[in-house]
Design a protein around this motif. Structure first.
Motif, PDB file in Angstrom:
ATOM      1  N   SER A 139       4.518   7.529   3.561  1.00 17.69           N
ATOM      2  CA  SER A 139       3.907   7.472   2.232  1.00 17.69           C
ATOM      3  C   SER A 139       2.528   8.126   2.180  1.00 17.69           C
ATOM      4  CB  SER A 139       3.817   6.012   1.772  1.00 17.69           C
ATOM      5  OG  SER A 139       5.112   5.461   1.675  1.00 17.69           O
ATOM      6  N   GLY A 140       1.747   7.956   3.249  1.00 12.87           N
ATOM      7  CA  GLY A 140       0.425   8.562   3.271  1.00 12.87           C
ATOM      8  C   GLY A 140       0.485  10.069   3.250  1.00 12.87           C
ATOM      9  N   GLU A 141       1.320  10.647   4.116  1.00 11.16           N
ATOM     10  CA  GLU A 141       1.474  12.100   4.159  1.00 11.16           C
ATOM     11  C   GLU A 141       2.100  12.616   2.866  1.00 11.16           C
ATOM     12  OE1 GLU A 141       3.727  12.927   7.635  1.00 11.16           O
ATOM     13  OE2 GLU A 141       2.014  12.792   8.978  1.00 11.16           O
ATOM     14  N   TRP A 196       0.836  -1.203   0.000  1.00  7.95           N
ATOM     15  CA  TRP A 196       0.000   0.000   0.000  1.00  7.95           C
ATOM     16  C   TRP A 196       0.872   1.256   0.000  1.00  7.95           C
ATOM     17  CZ3 TRP A 196      -4.168   2.289  -1.254  1.00  7.95           C
ATOM     18  CH2 TRP A 196      -4.697   3.375  -0.550  1.00  7.95           C
ATOM     19  N   ASN A 197       1.900   1.261   0.841  1.00 14.83           N
ATOM     20  CA  ASN A 197       2.806   2.413   0.897  1.00 14.83           C
ATOM     21  C   ASN A 197       3.559   2.603  -0.412  1.00 14.83           C
ATOM     22  OD1 ASN A 197       2.211   3.280   3.518  1.00 14.83           O
ATOM     23  ND2 ASN A 197       3.638   1.842   4.436  1.00 14.83           N
ATOM     24  N   MET A 198       3.952   1.497  -1.059  1.00  7.95           N
ATOM     25  CA  MET A 198       4.646   1.601  -2.336  1.00  7.95           C
ATOM     26  C   MET A 198       3.710   2.117  -3.433  1.00  7.95           C
ATOM     27  SD  MET A 198       7.773   0.981  -1.801  1.00  7.95           S
ATOM     28  CE  MET A 198       7.363   1.908  -0.317  1.00  7.95           C
ATOM     29  N   THR A 199       2.434   1.755  -3.330  1.00  6.47           N
ATOM     30  CA  THR A 199       1.441   2.279  -4.267  1.00  6.47           C
ATOM     31  C   THR A 199       1.318   3.794  -4.118  1.00  6.47           C
ATOM     32  OG1 THR A 199       0.190   0.203  -4.185  1.00  6.47           O
ATOM     33  CG2 THR A 199      -0.968   2.156  -5.016  1.00  6.47           C
ATOM     34  N   LEU A 200       1.277   4.247  -2.869  1.00  3.00           N
ATOM     35  CA  LEU A 200       1.180   5.681  -2.603  1.00  3.00           C
ATOM     36  C   LEU A 200       2.441   6.416  -3.045  1.00  3.00           C
ATOM     37  CD1 LEU A 200      -0.495   5.626   0.935  1.00  3.00           C
ATOM     38  CD2 LEU A 200      -1.578   6.127  -1.263  1.00  3.00           C
TER      39      LEU A 200
END
Length: 222
Positions: free
Chosen positions: A143-145, A63-67
């Motif tokens: 990654s989200g931020e 998920w973080n790599m996608t972001l």
């Protein structure tokens, strides 16, 4: 970062950031243990983990790599290469999540609702502590931020407004994923909305309380 610093200070900041990752991972695992839903940004990976044999930590990494990929696509030449540090740090976060889930036996949920609610609240506070320490470390965005900031910068929107929209989108995605895979909503409950409403407030309080003491302890600049 634009601030020049010594290698020693940079090391201390990254060490603090790694500690923040462990705190965040432990908070996520405590929320999972409570079984009342996890934070919005973790909800997509959590919904997938409930319906696939893949671990939550590995799904959080994906998920973080996608972001991160979306950040690169949105910002293009304006993407800062230092943000590629999100890759190893996200890998560490995923490992921390699976490890913390293991040590607190997060797959077994208590029967008593009060205990579950307490675990959810403690998890939220622990996540807030992790976020606070990462802000104090000030070396790289998670990654989200990073994704929220990329949209905010590209469209010239307020970061806070984009963050709210992003969190709501994550919750909707998690609900849709669980409905498709299990024909019922999983991983999105009252704990998710508690975290969405109060995590930011707790972070503001902890920043005021911990910023100067932590910087003084590590001998780093504010």
């Amino acid at each position: 970062m634009s601030i020049k610093m010594s290698n020693t200070e940079l090391f201390k900041r990254y060490l603090l950031f790694i500690i923040s990752l462990f705190c965040t991972a432990m908070g996520v695992s405590l929320a999972v243990k409570g079984g009342l839903g996890t934070s919005p940004i973790s909800s997509v990976a959590y919904a997938l983990s409930l319906n696939t044999p893949i671990s939550l930590g590995y799904l959080l990494f994906i998920w973080n790599m996608t972001l991160l990929l979306l950040q690169i696509i949105i910002l293009r030449k304006n993407f800062q290469k230092i943000q590629l540090m999100q890759i190893p740090l996200s890998l560490i976060f995923g490992w921390f999540t699976d490890f913390s889930k293991y040590i607190i036996s997060a797959d077994s949920v208590p029967n008593h609702y009060t205990v579950r609610l307490i675990l959810t609240v403690v998890g939220m506070i622990t996540v807030a502590l992790g976020v606070t320490l990462s802000v104090i470390a000030n070396v790289v965005l998670n990654s989200g931020e990073g994704f929220v900031k990329a949209i905010s910068d590209k469209l010239h929107l307020k970061f806070g407004n984009v963050k709210i929209a992003f969190d709501i989108s994550c919750v909707i995605m998690a609900a849709v994923i669980s409905l498709i895979l299990s024909h019922k909503i999983q991983g999105v409950r009252e704990g998710t909305f508690i975290a969405a409403c109060f995590t930011g407030i707790i972070v503001k309080f902890l920043m005021k309380t911990l910023n100067k003491p932590v910087c003084r302890l590590l001998n780093i600049k504010n």
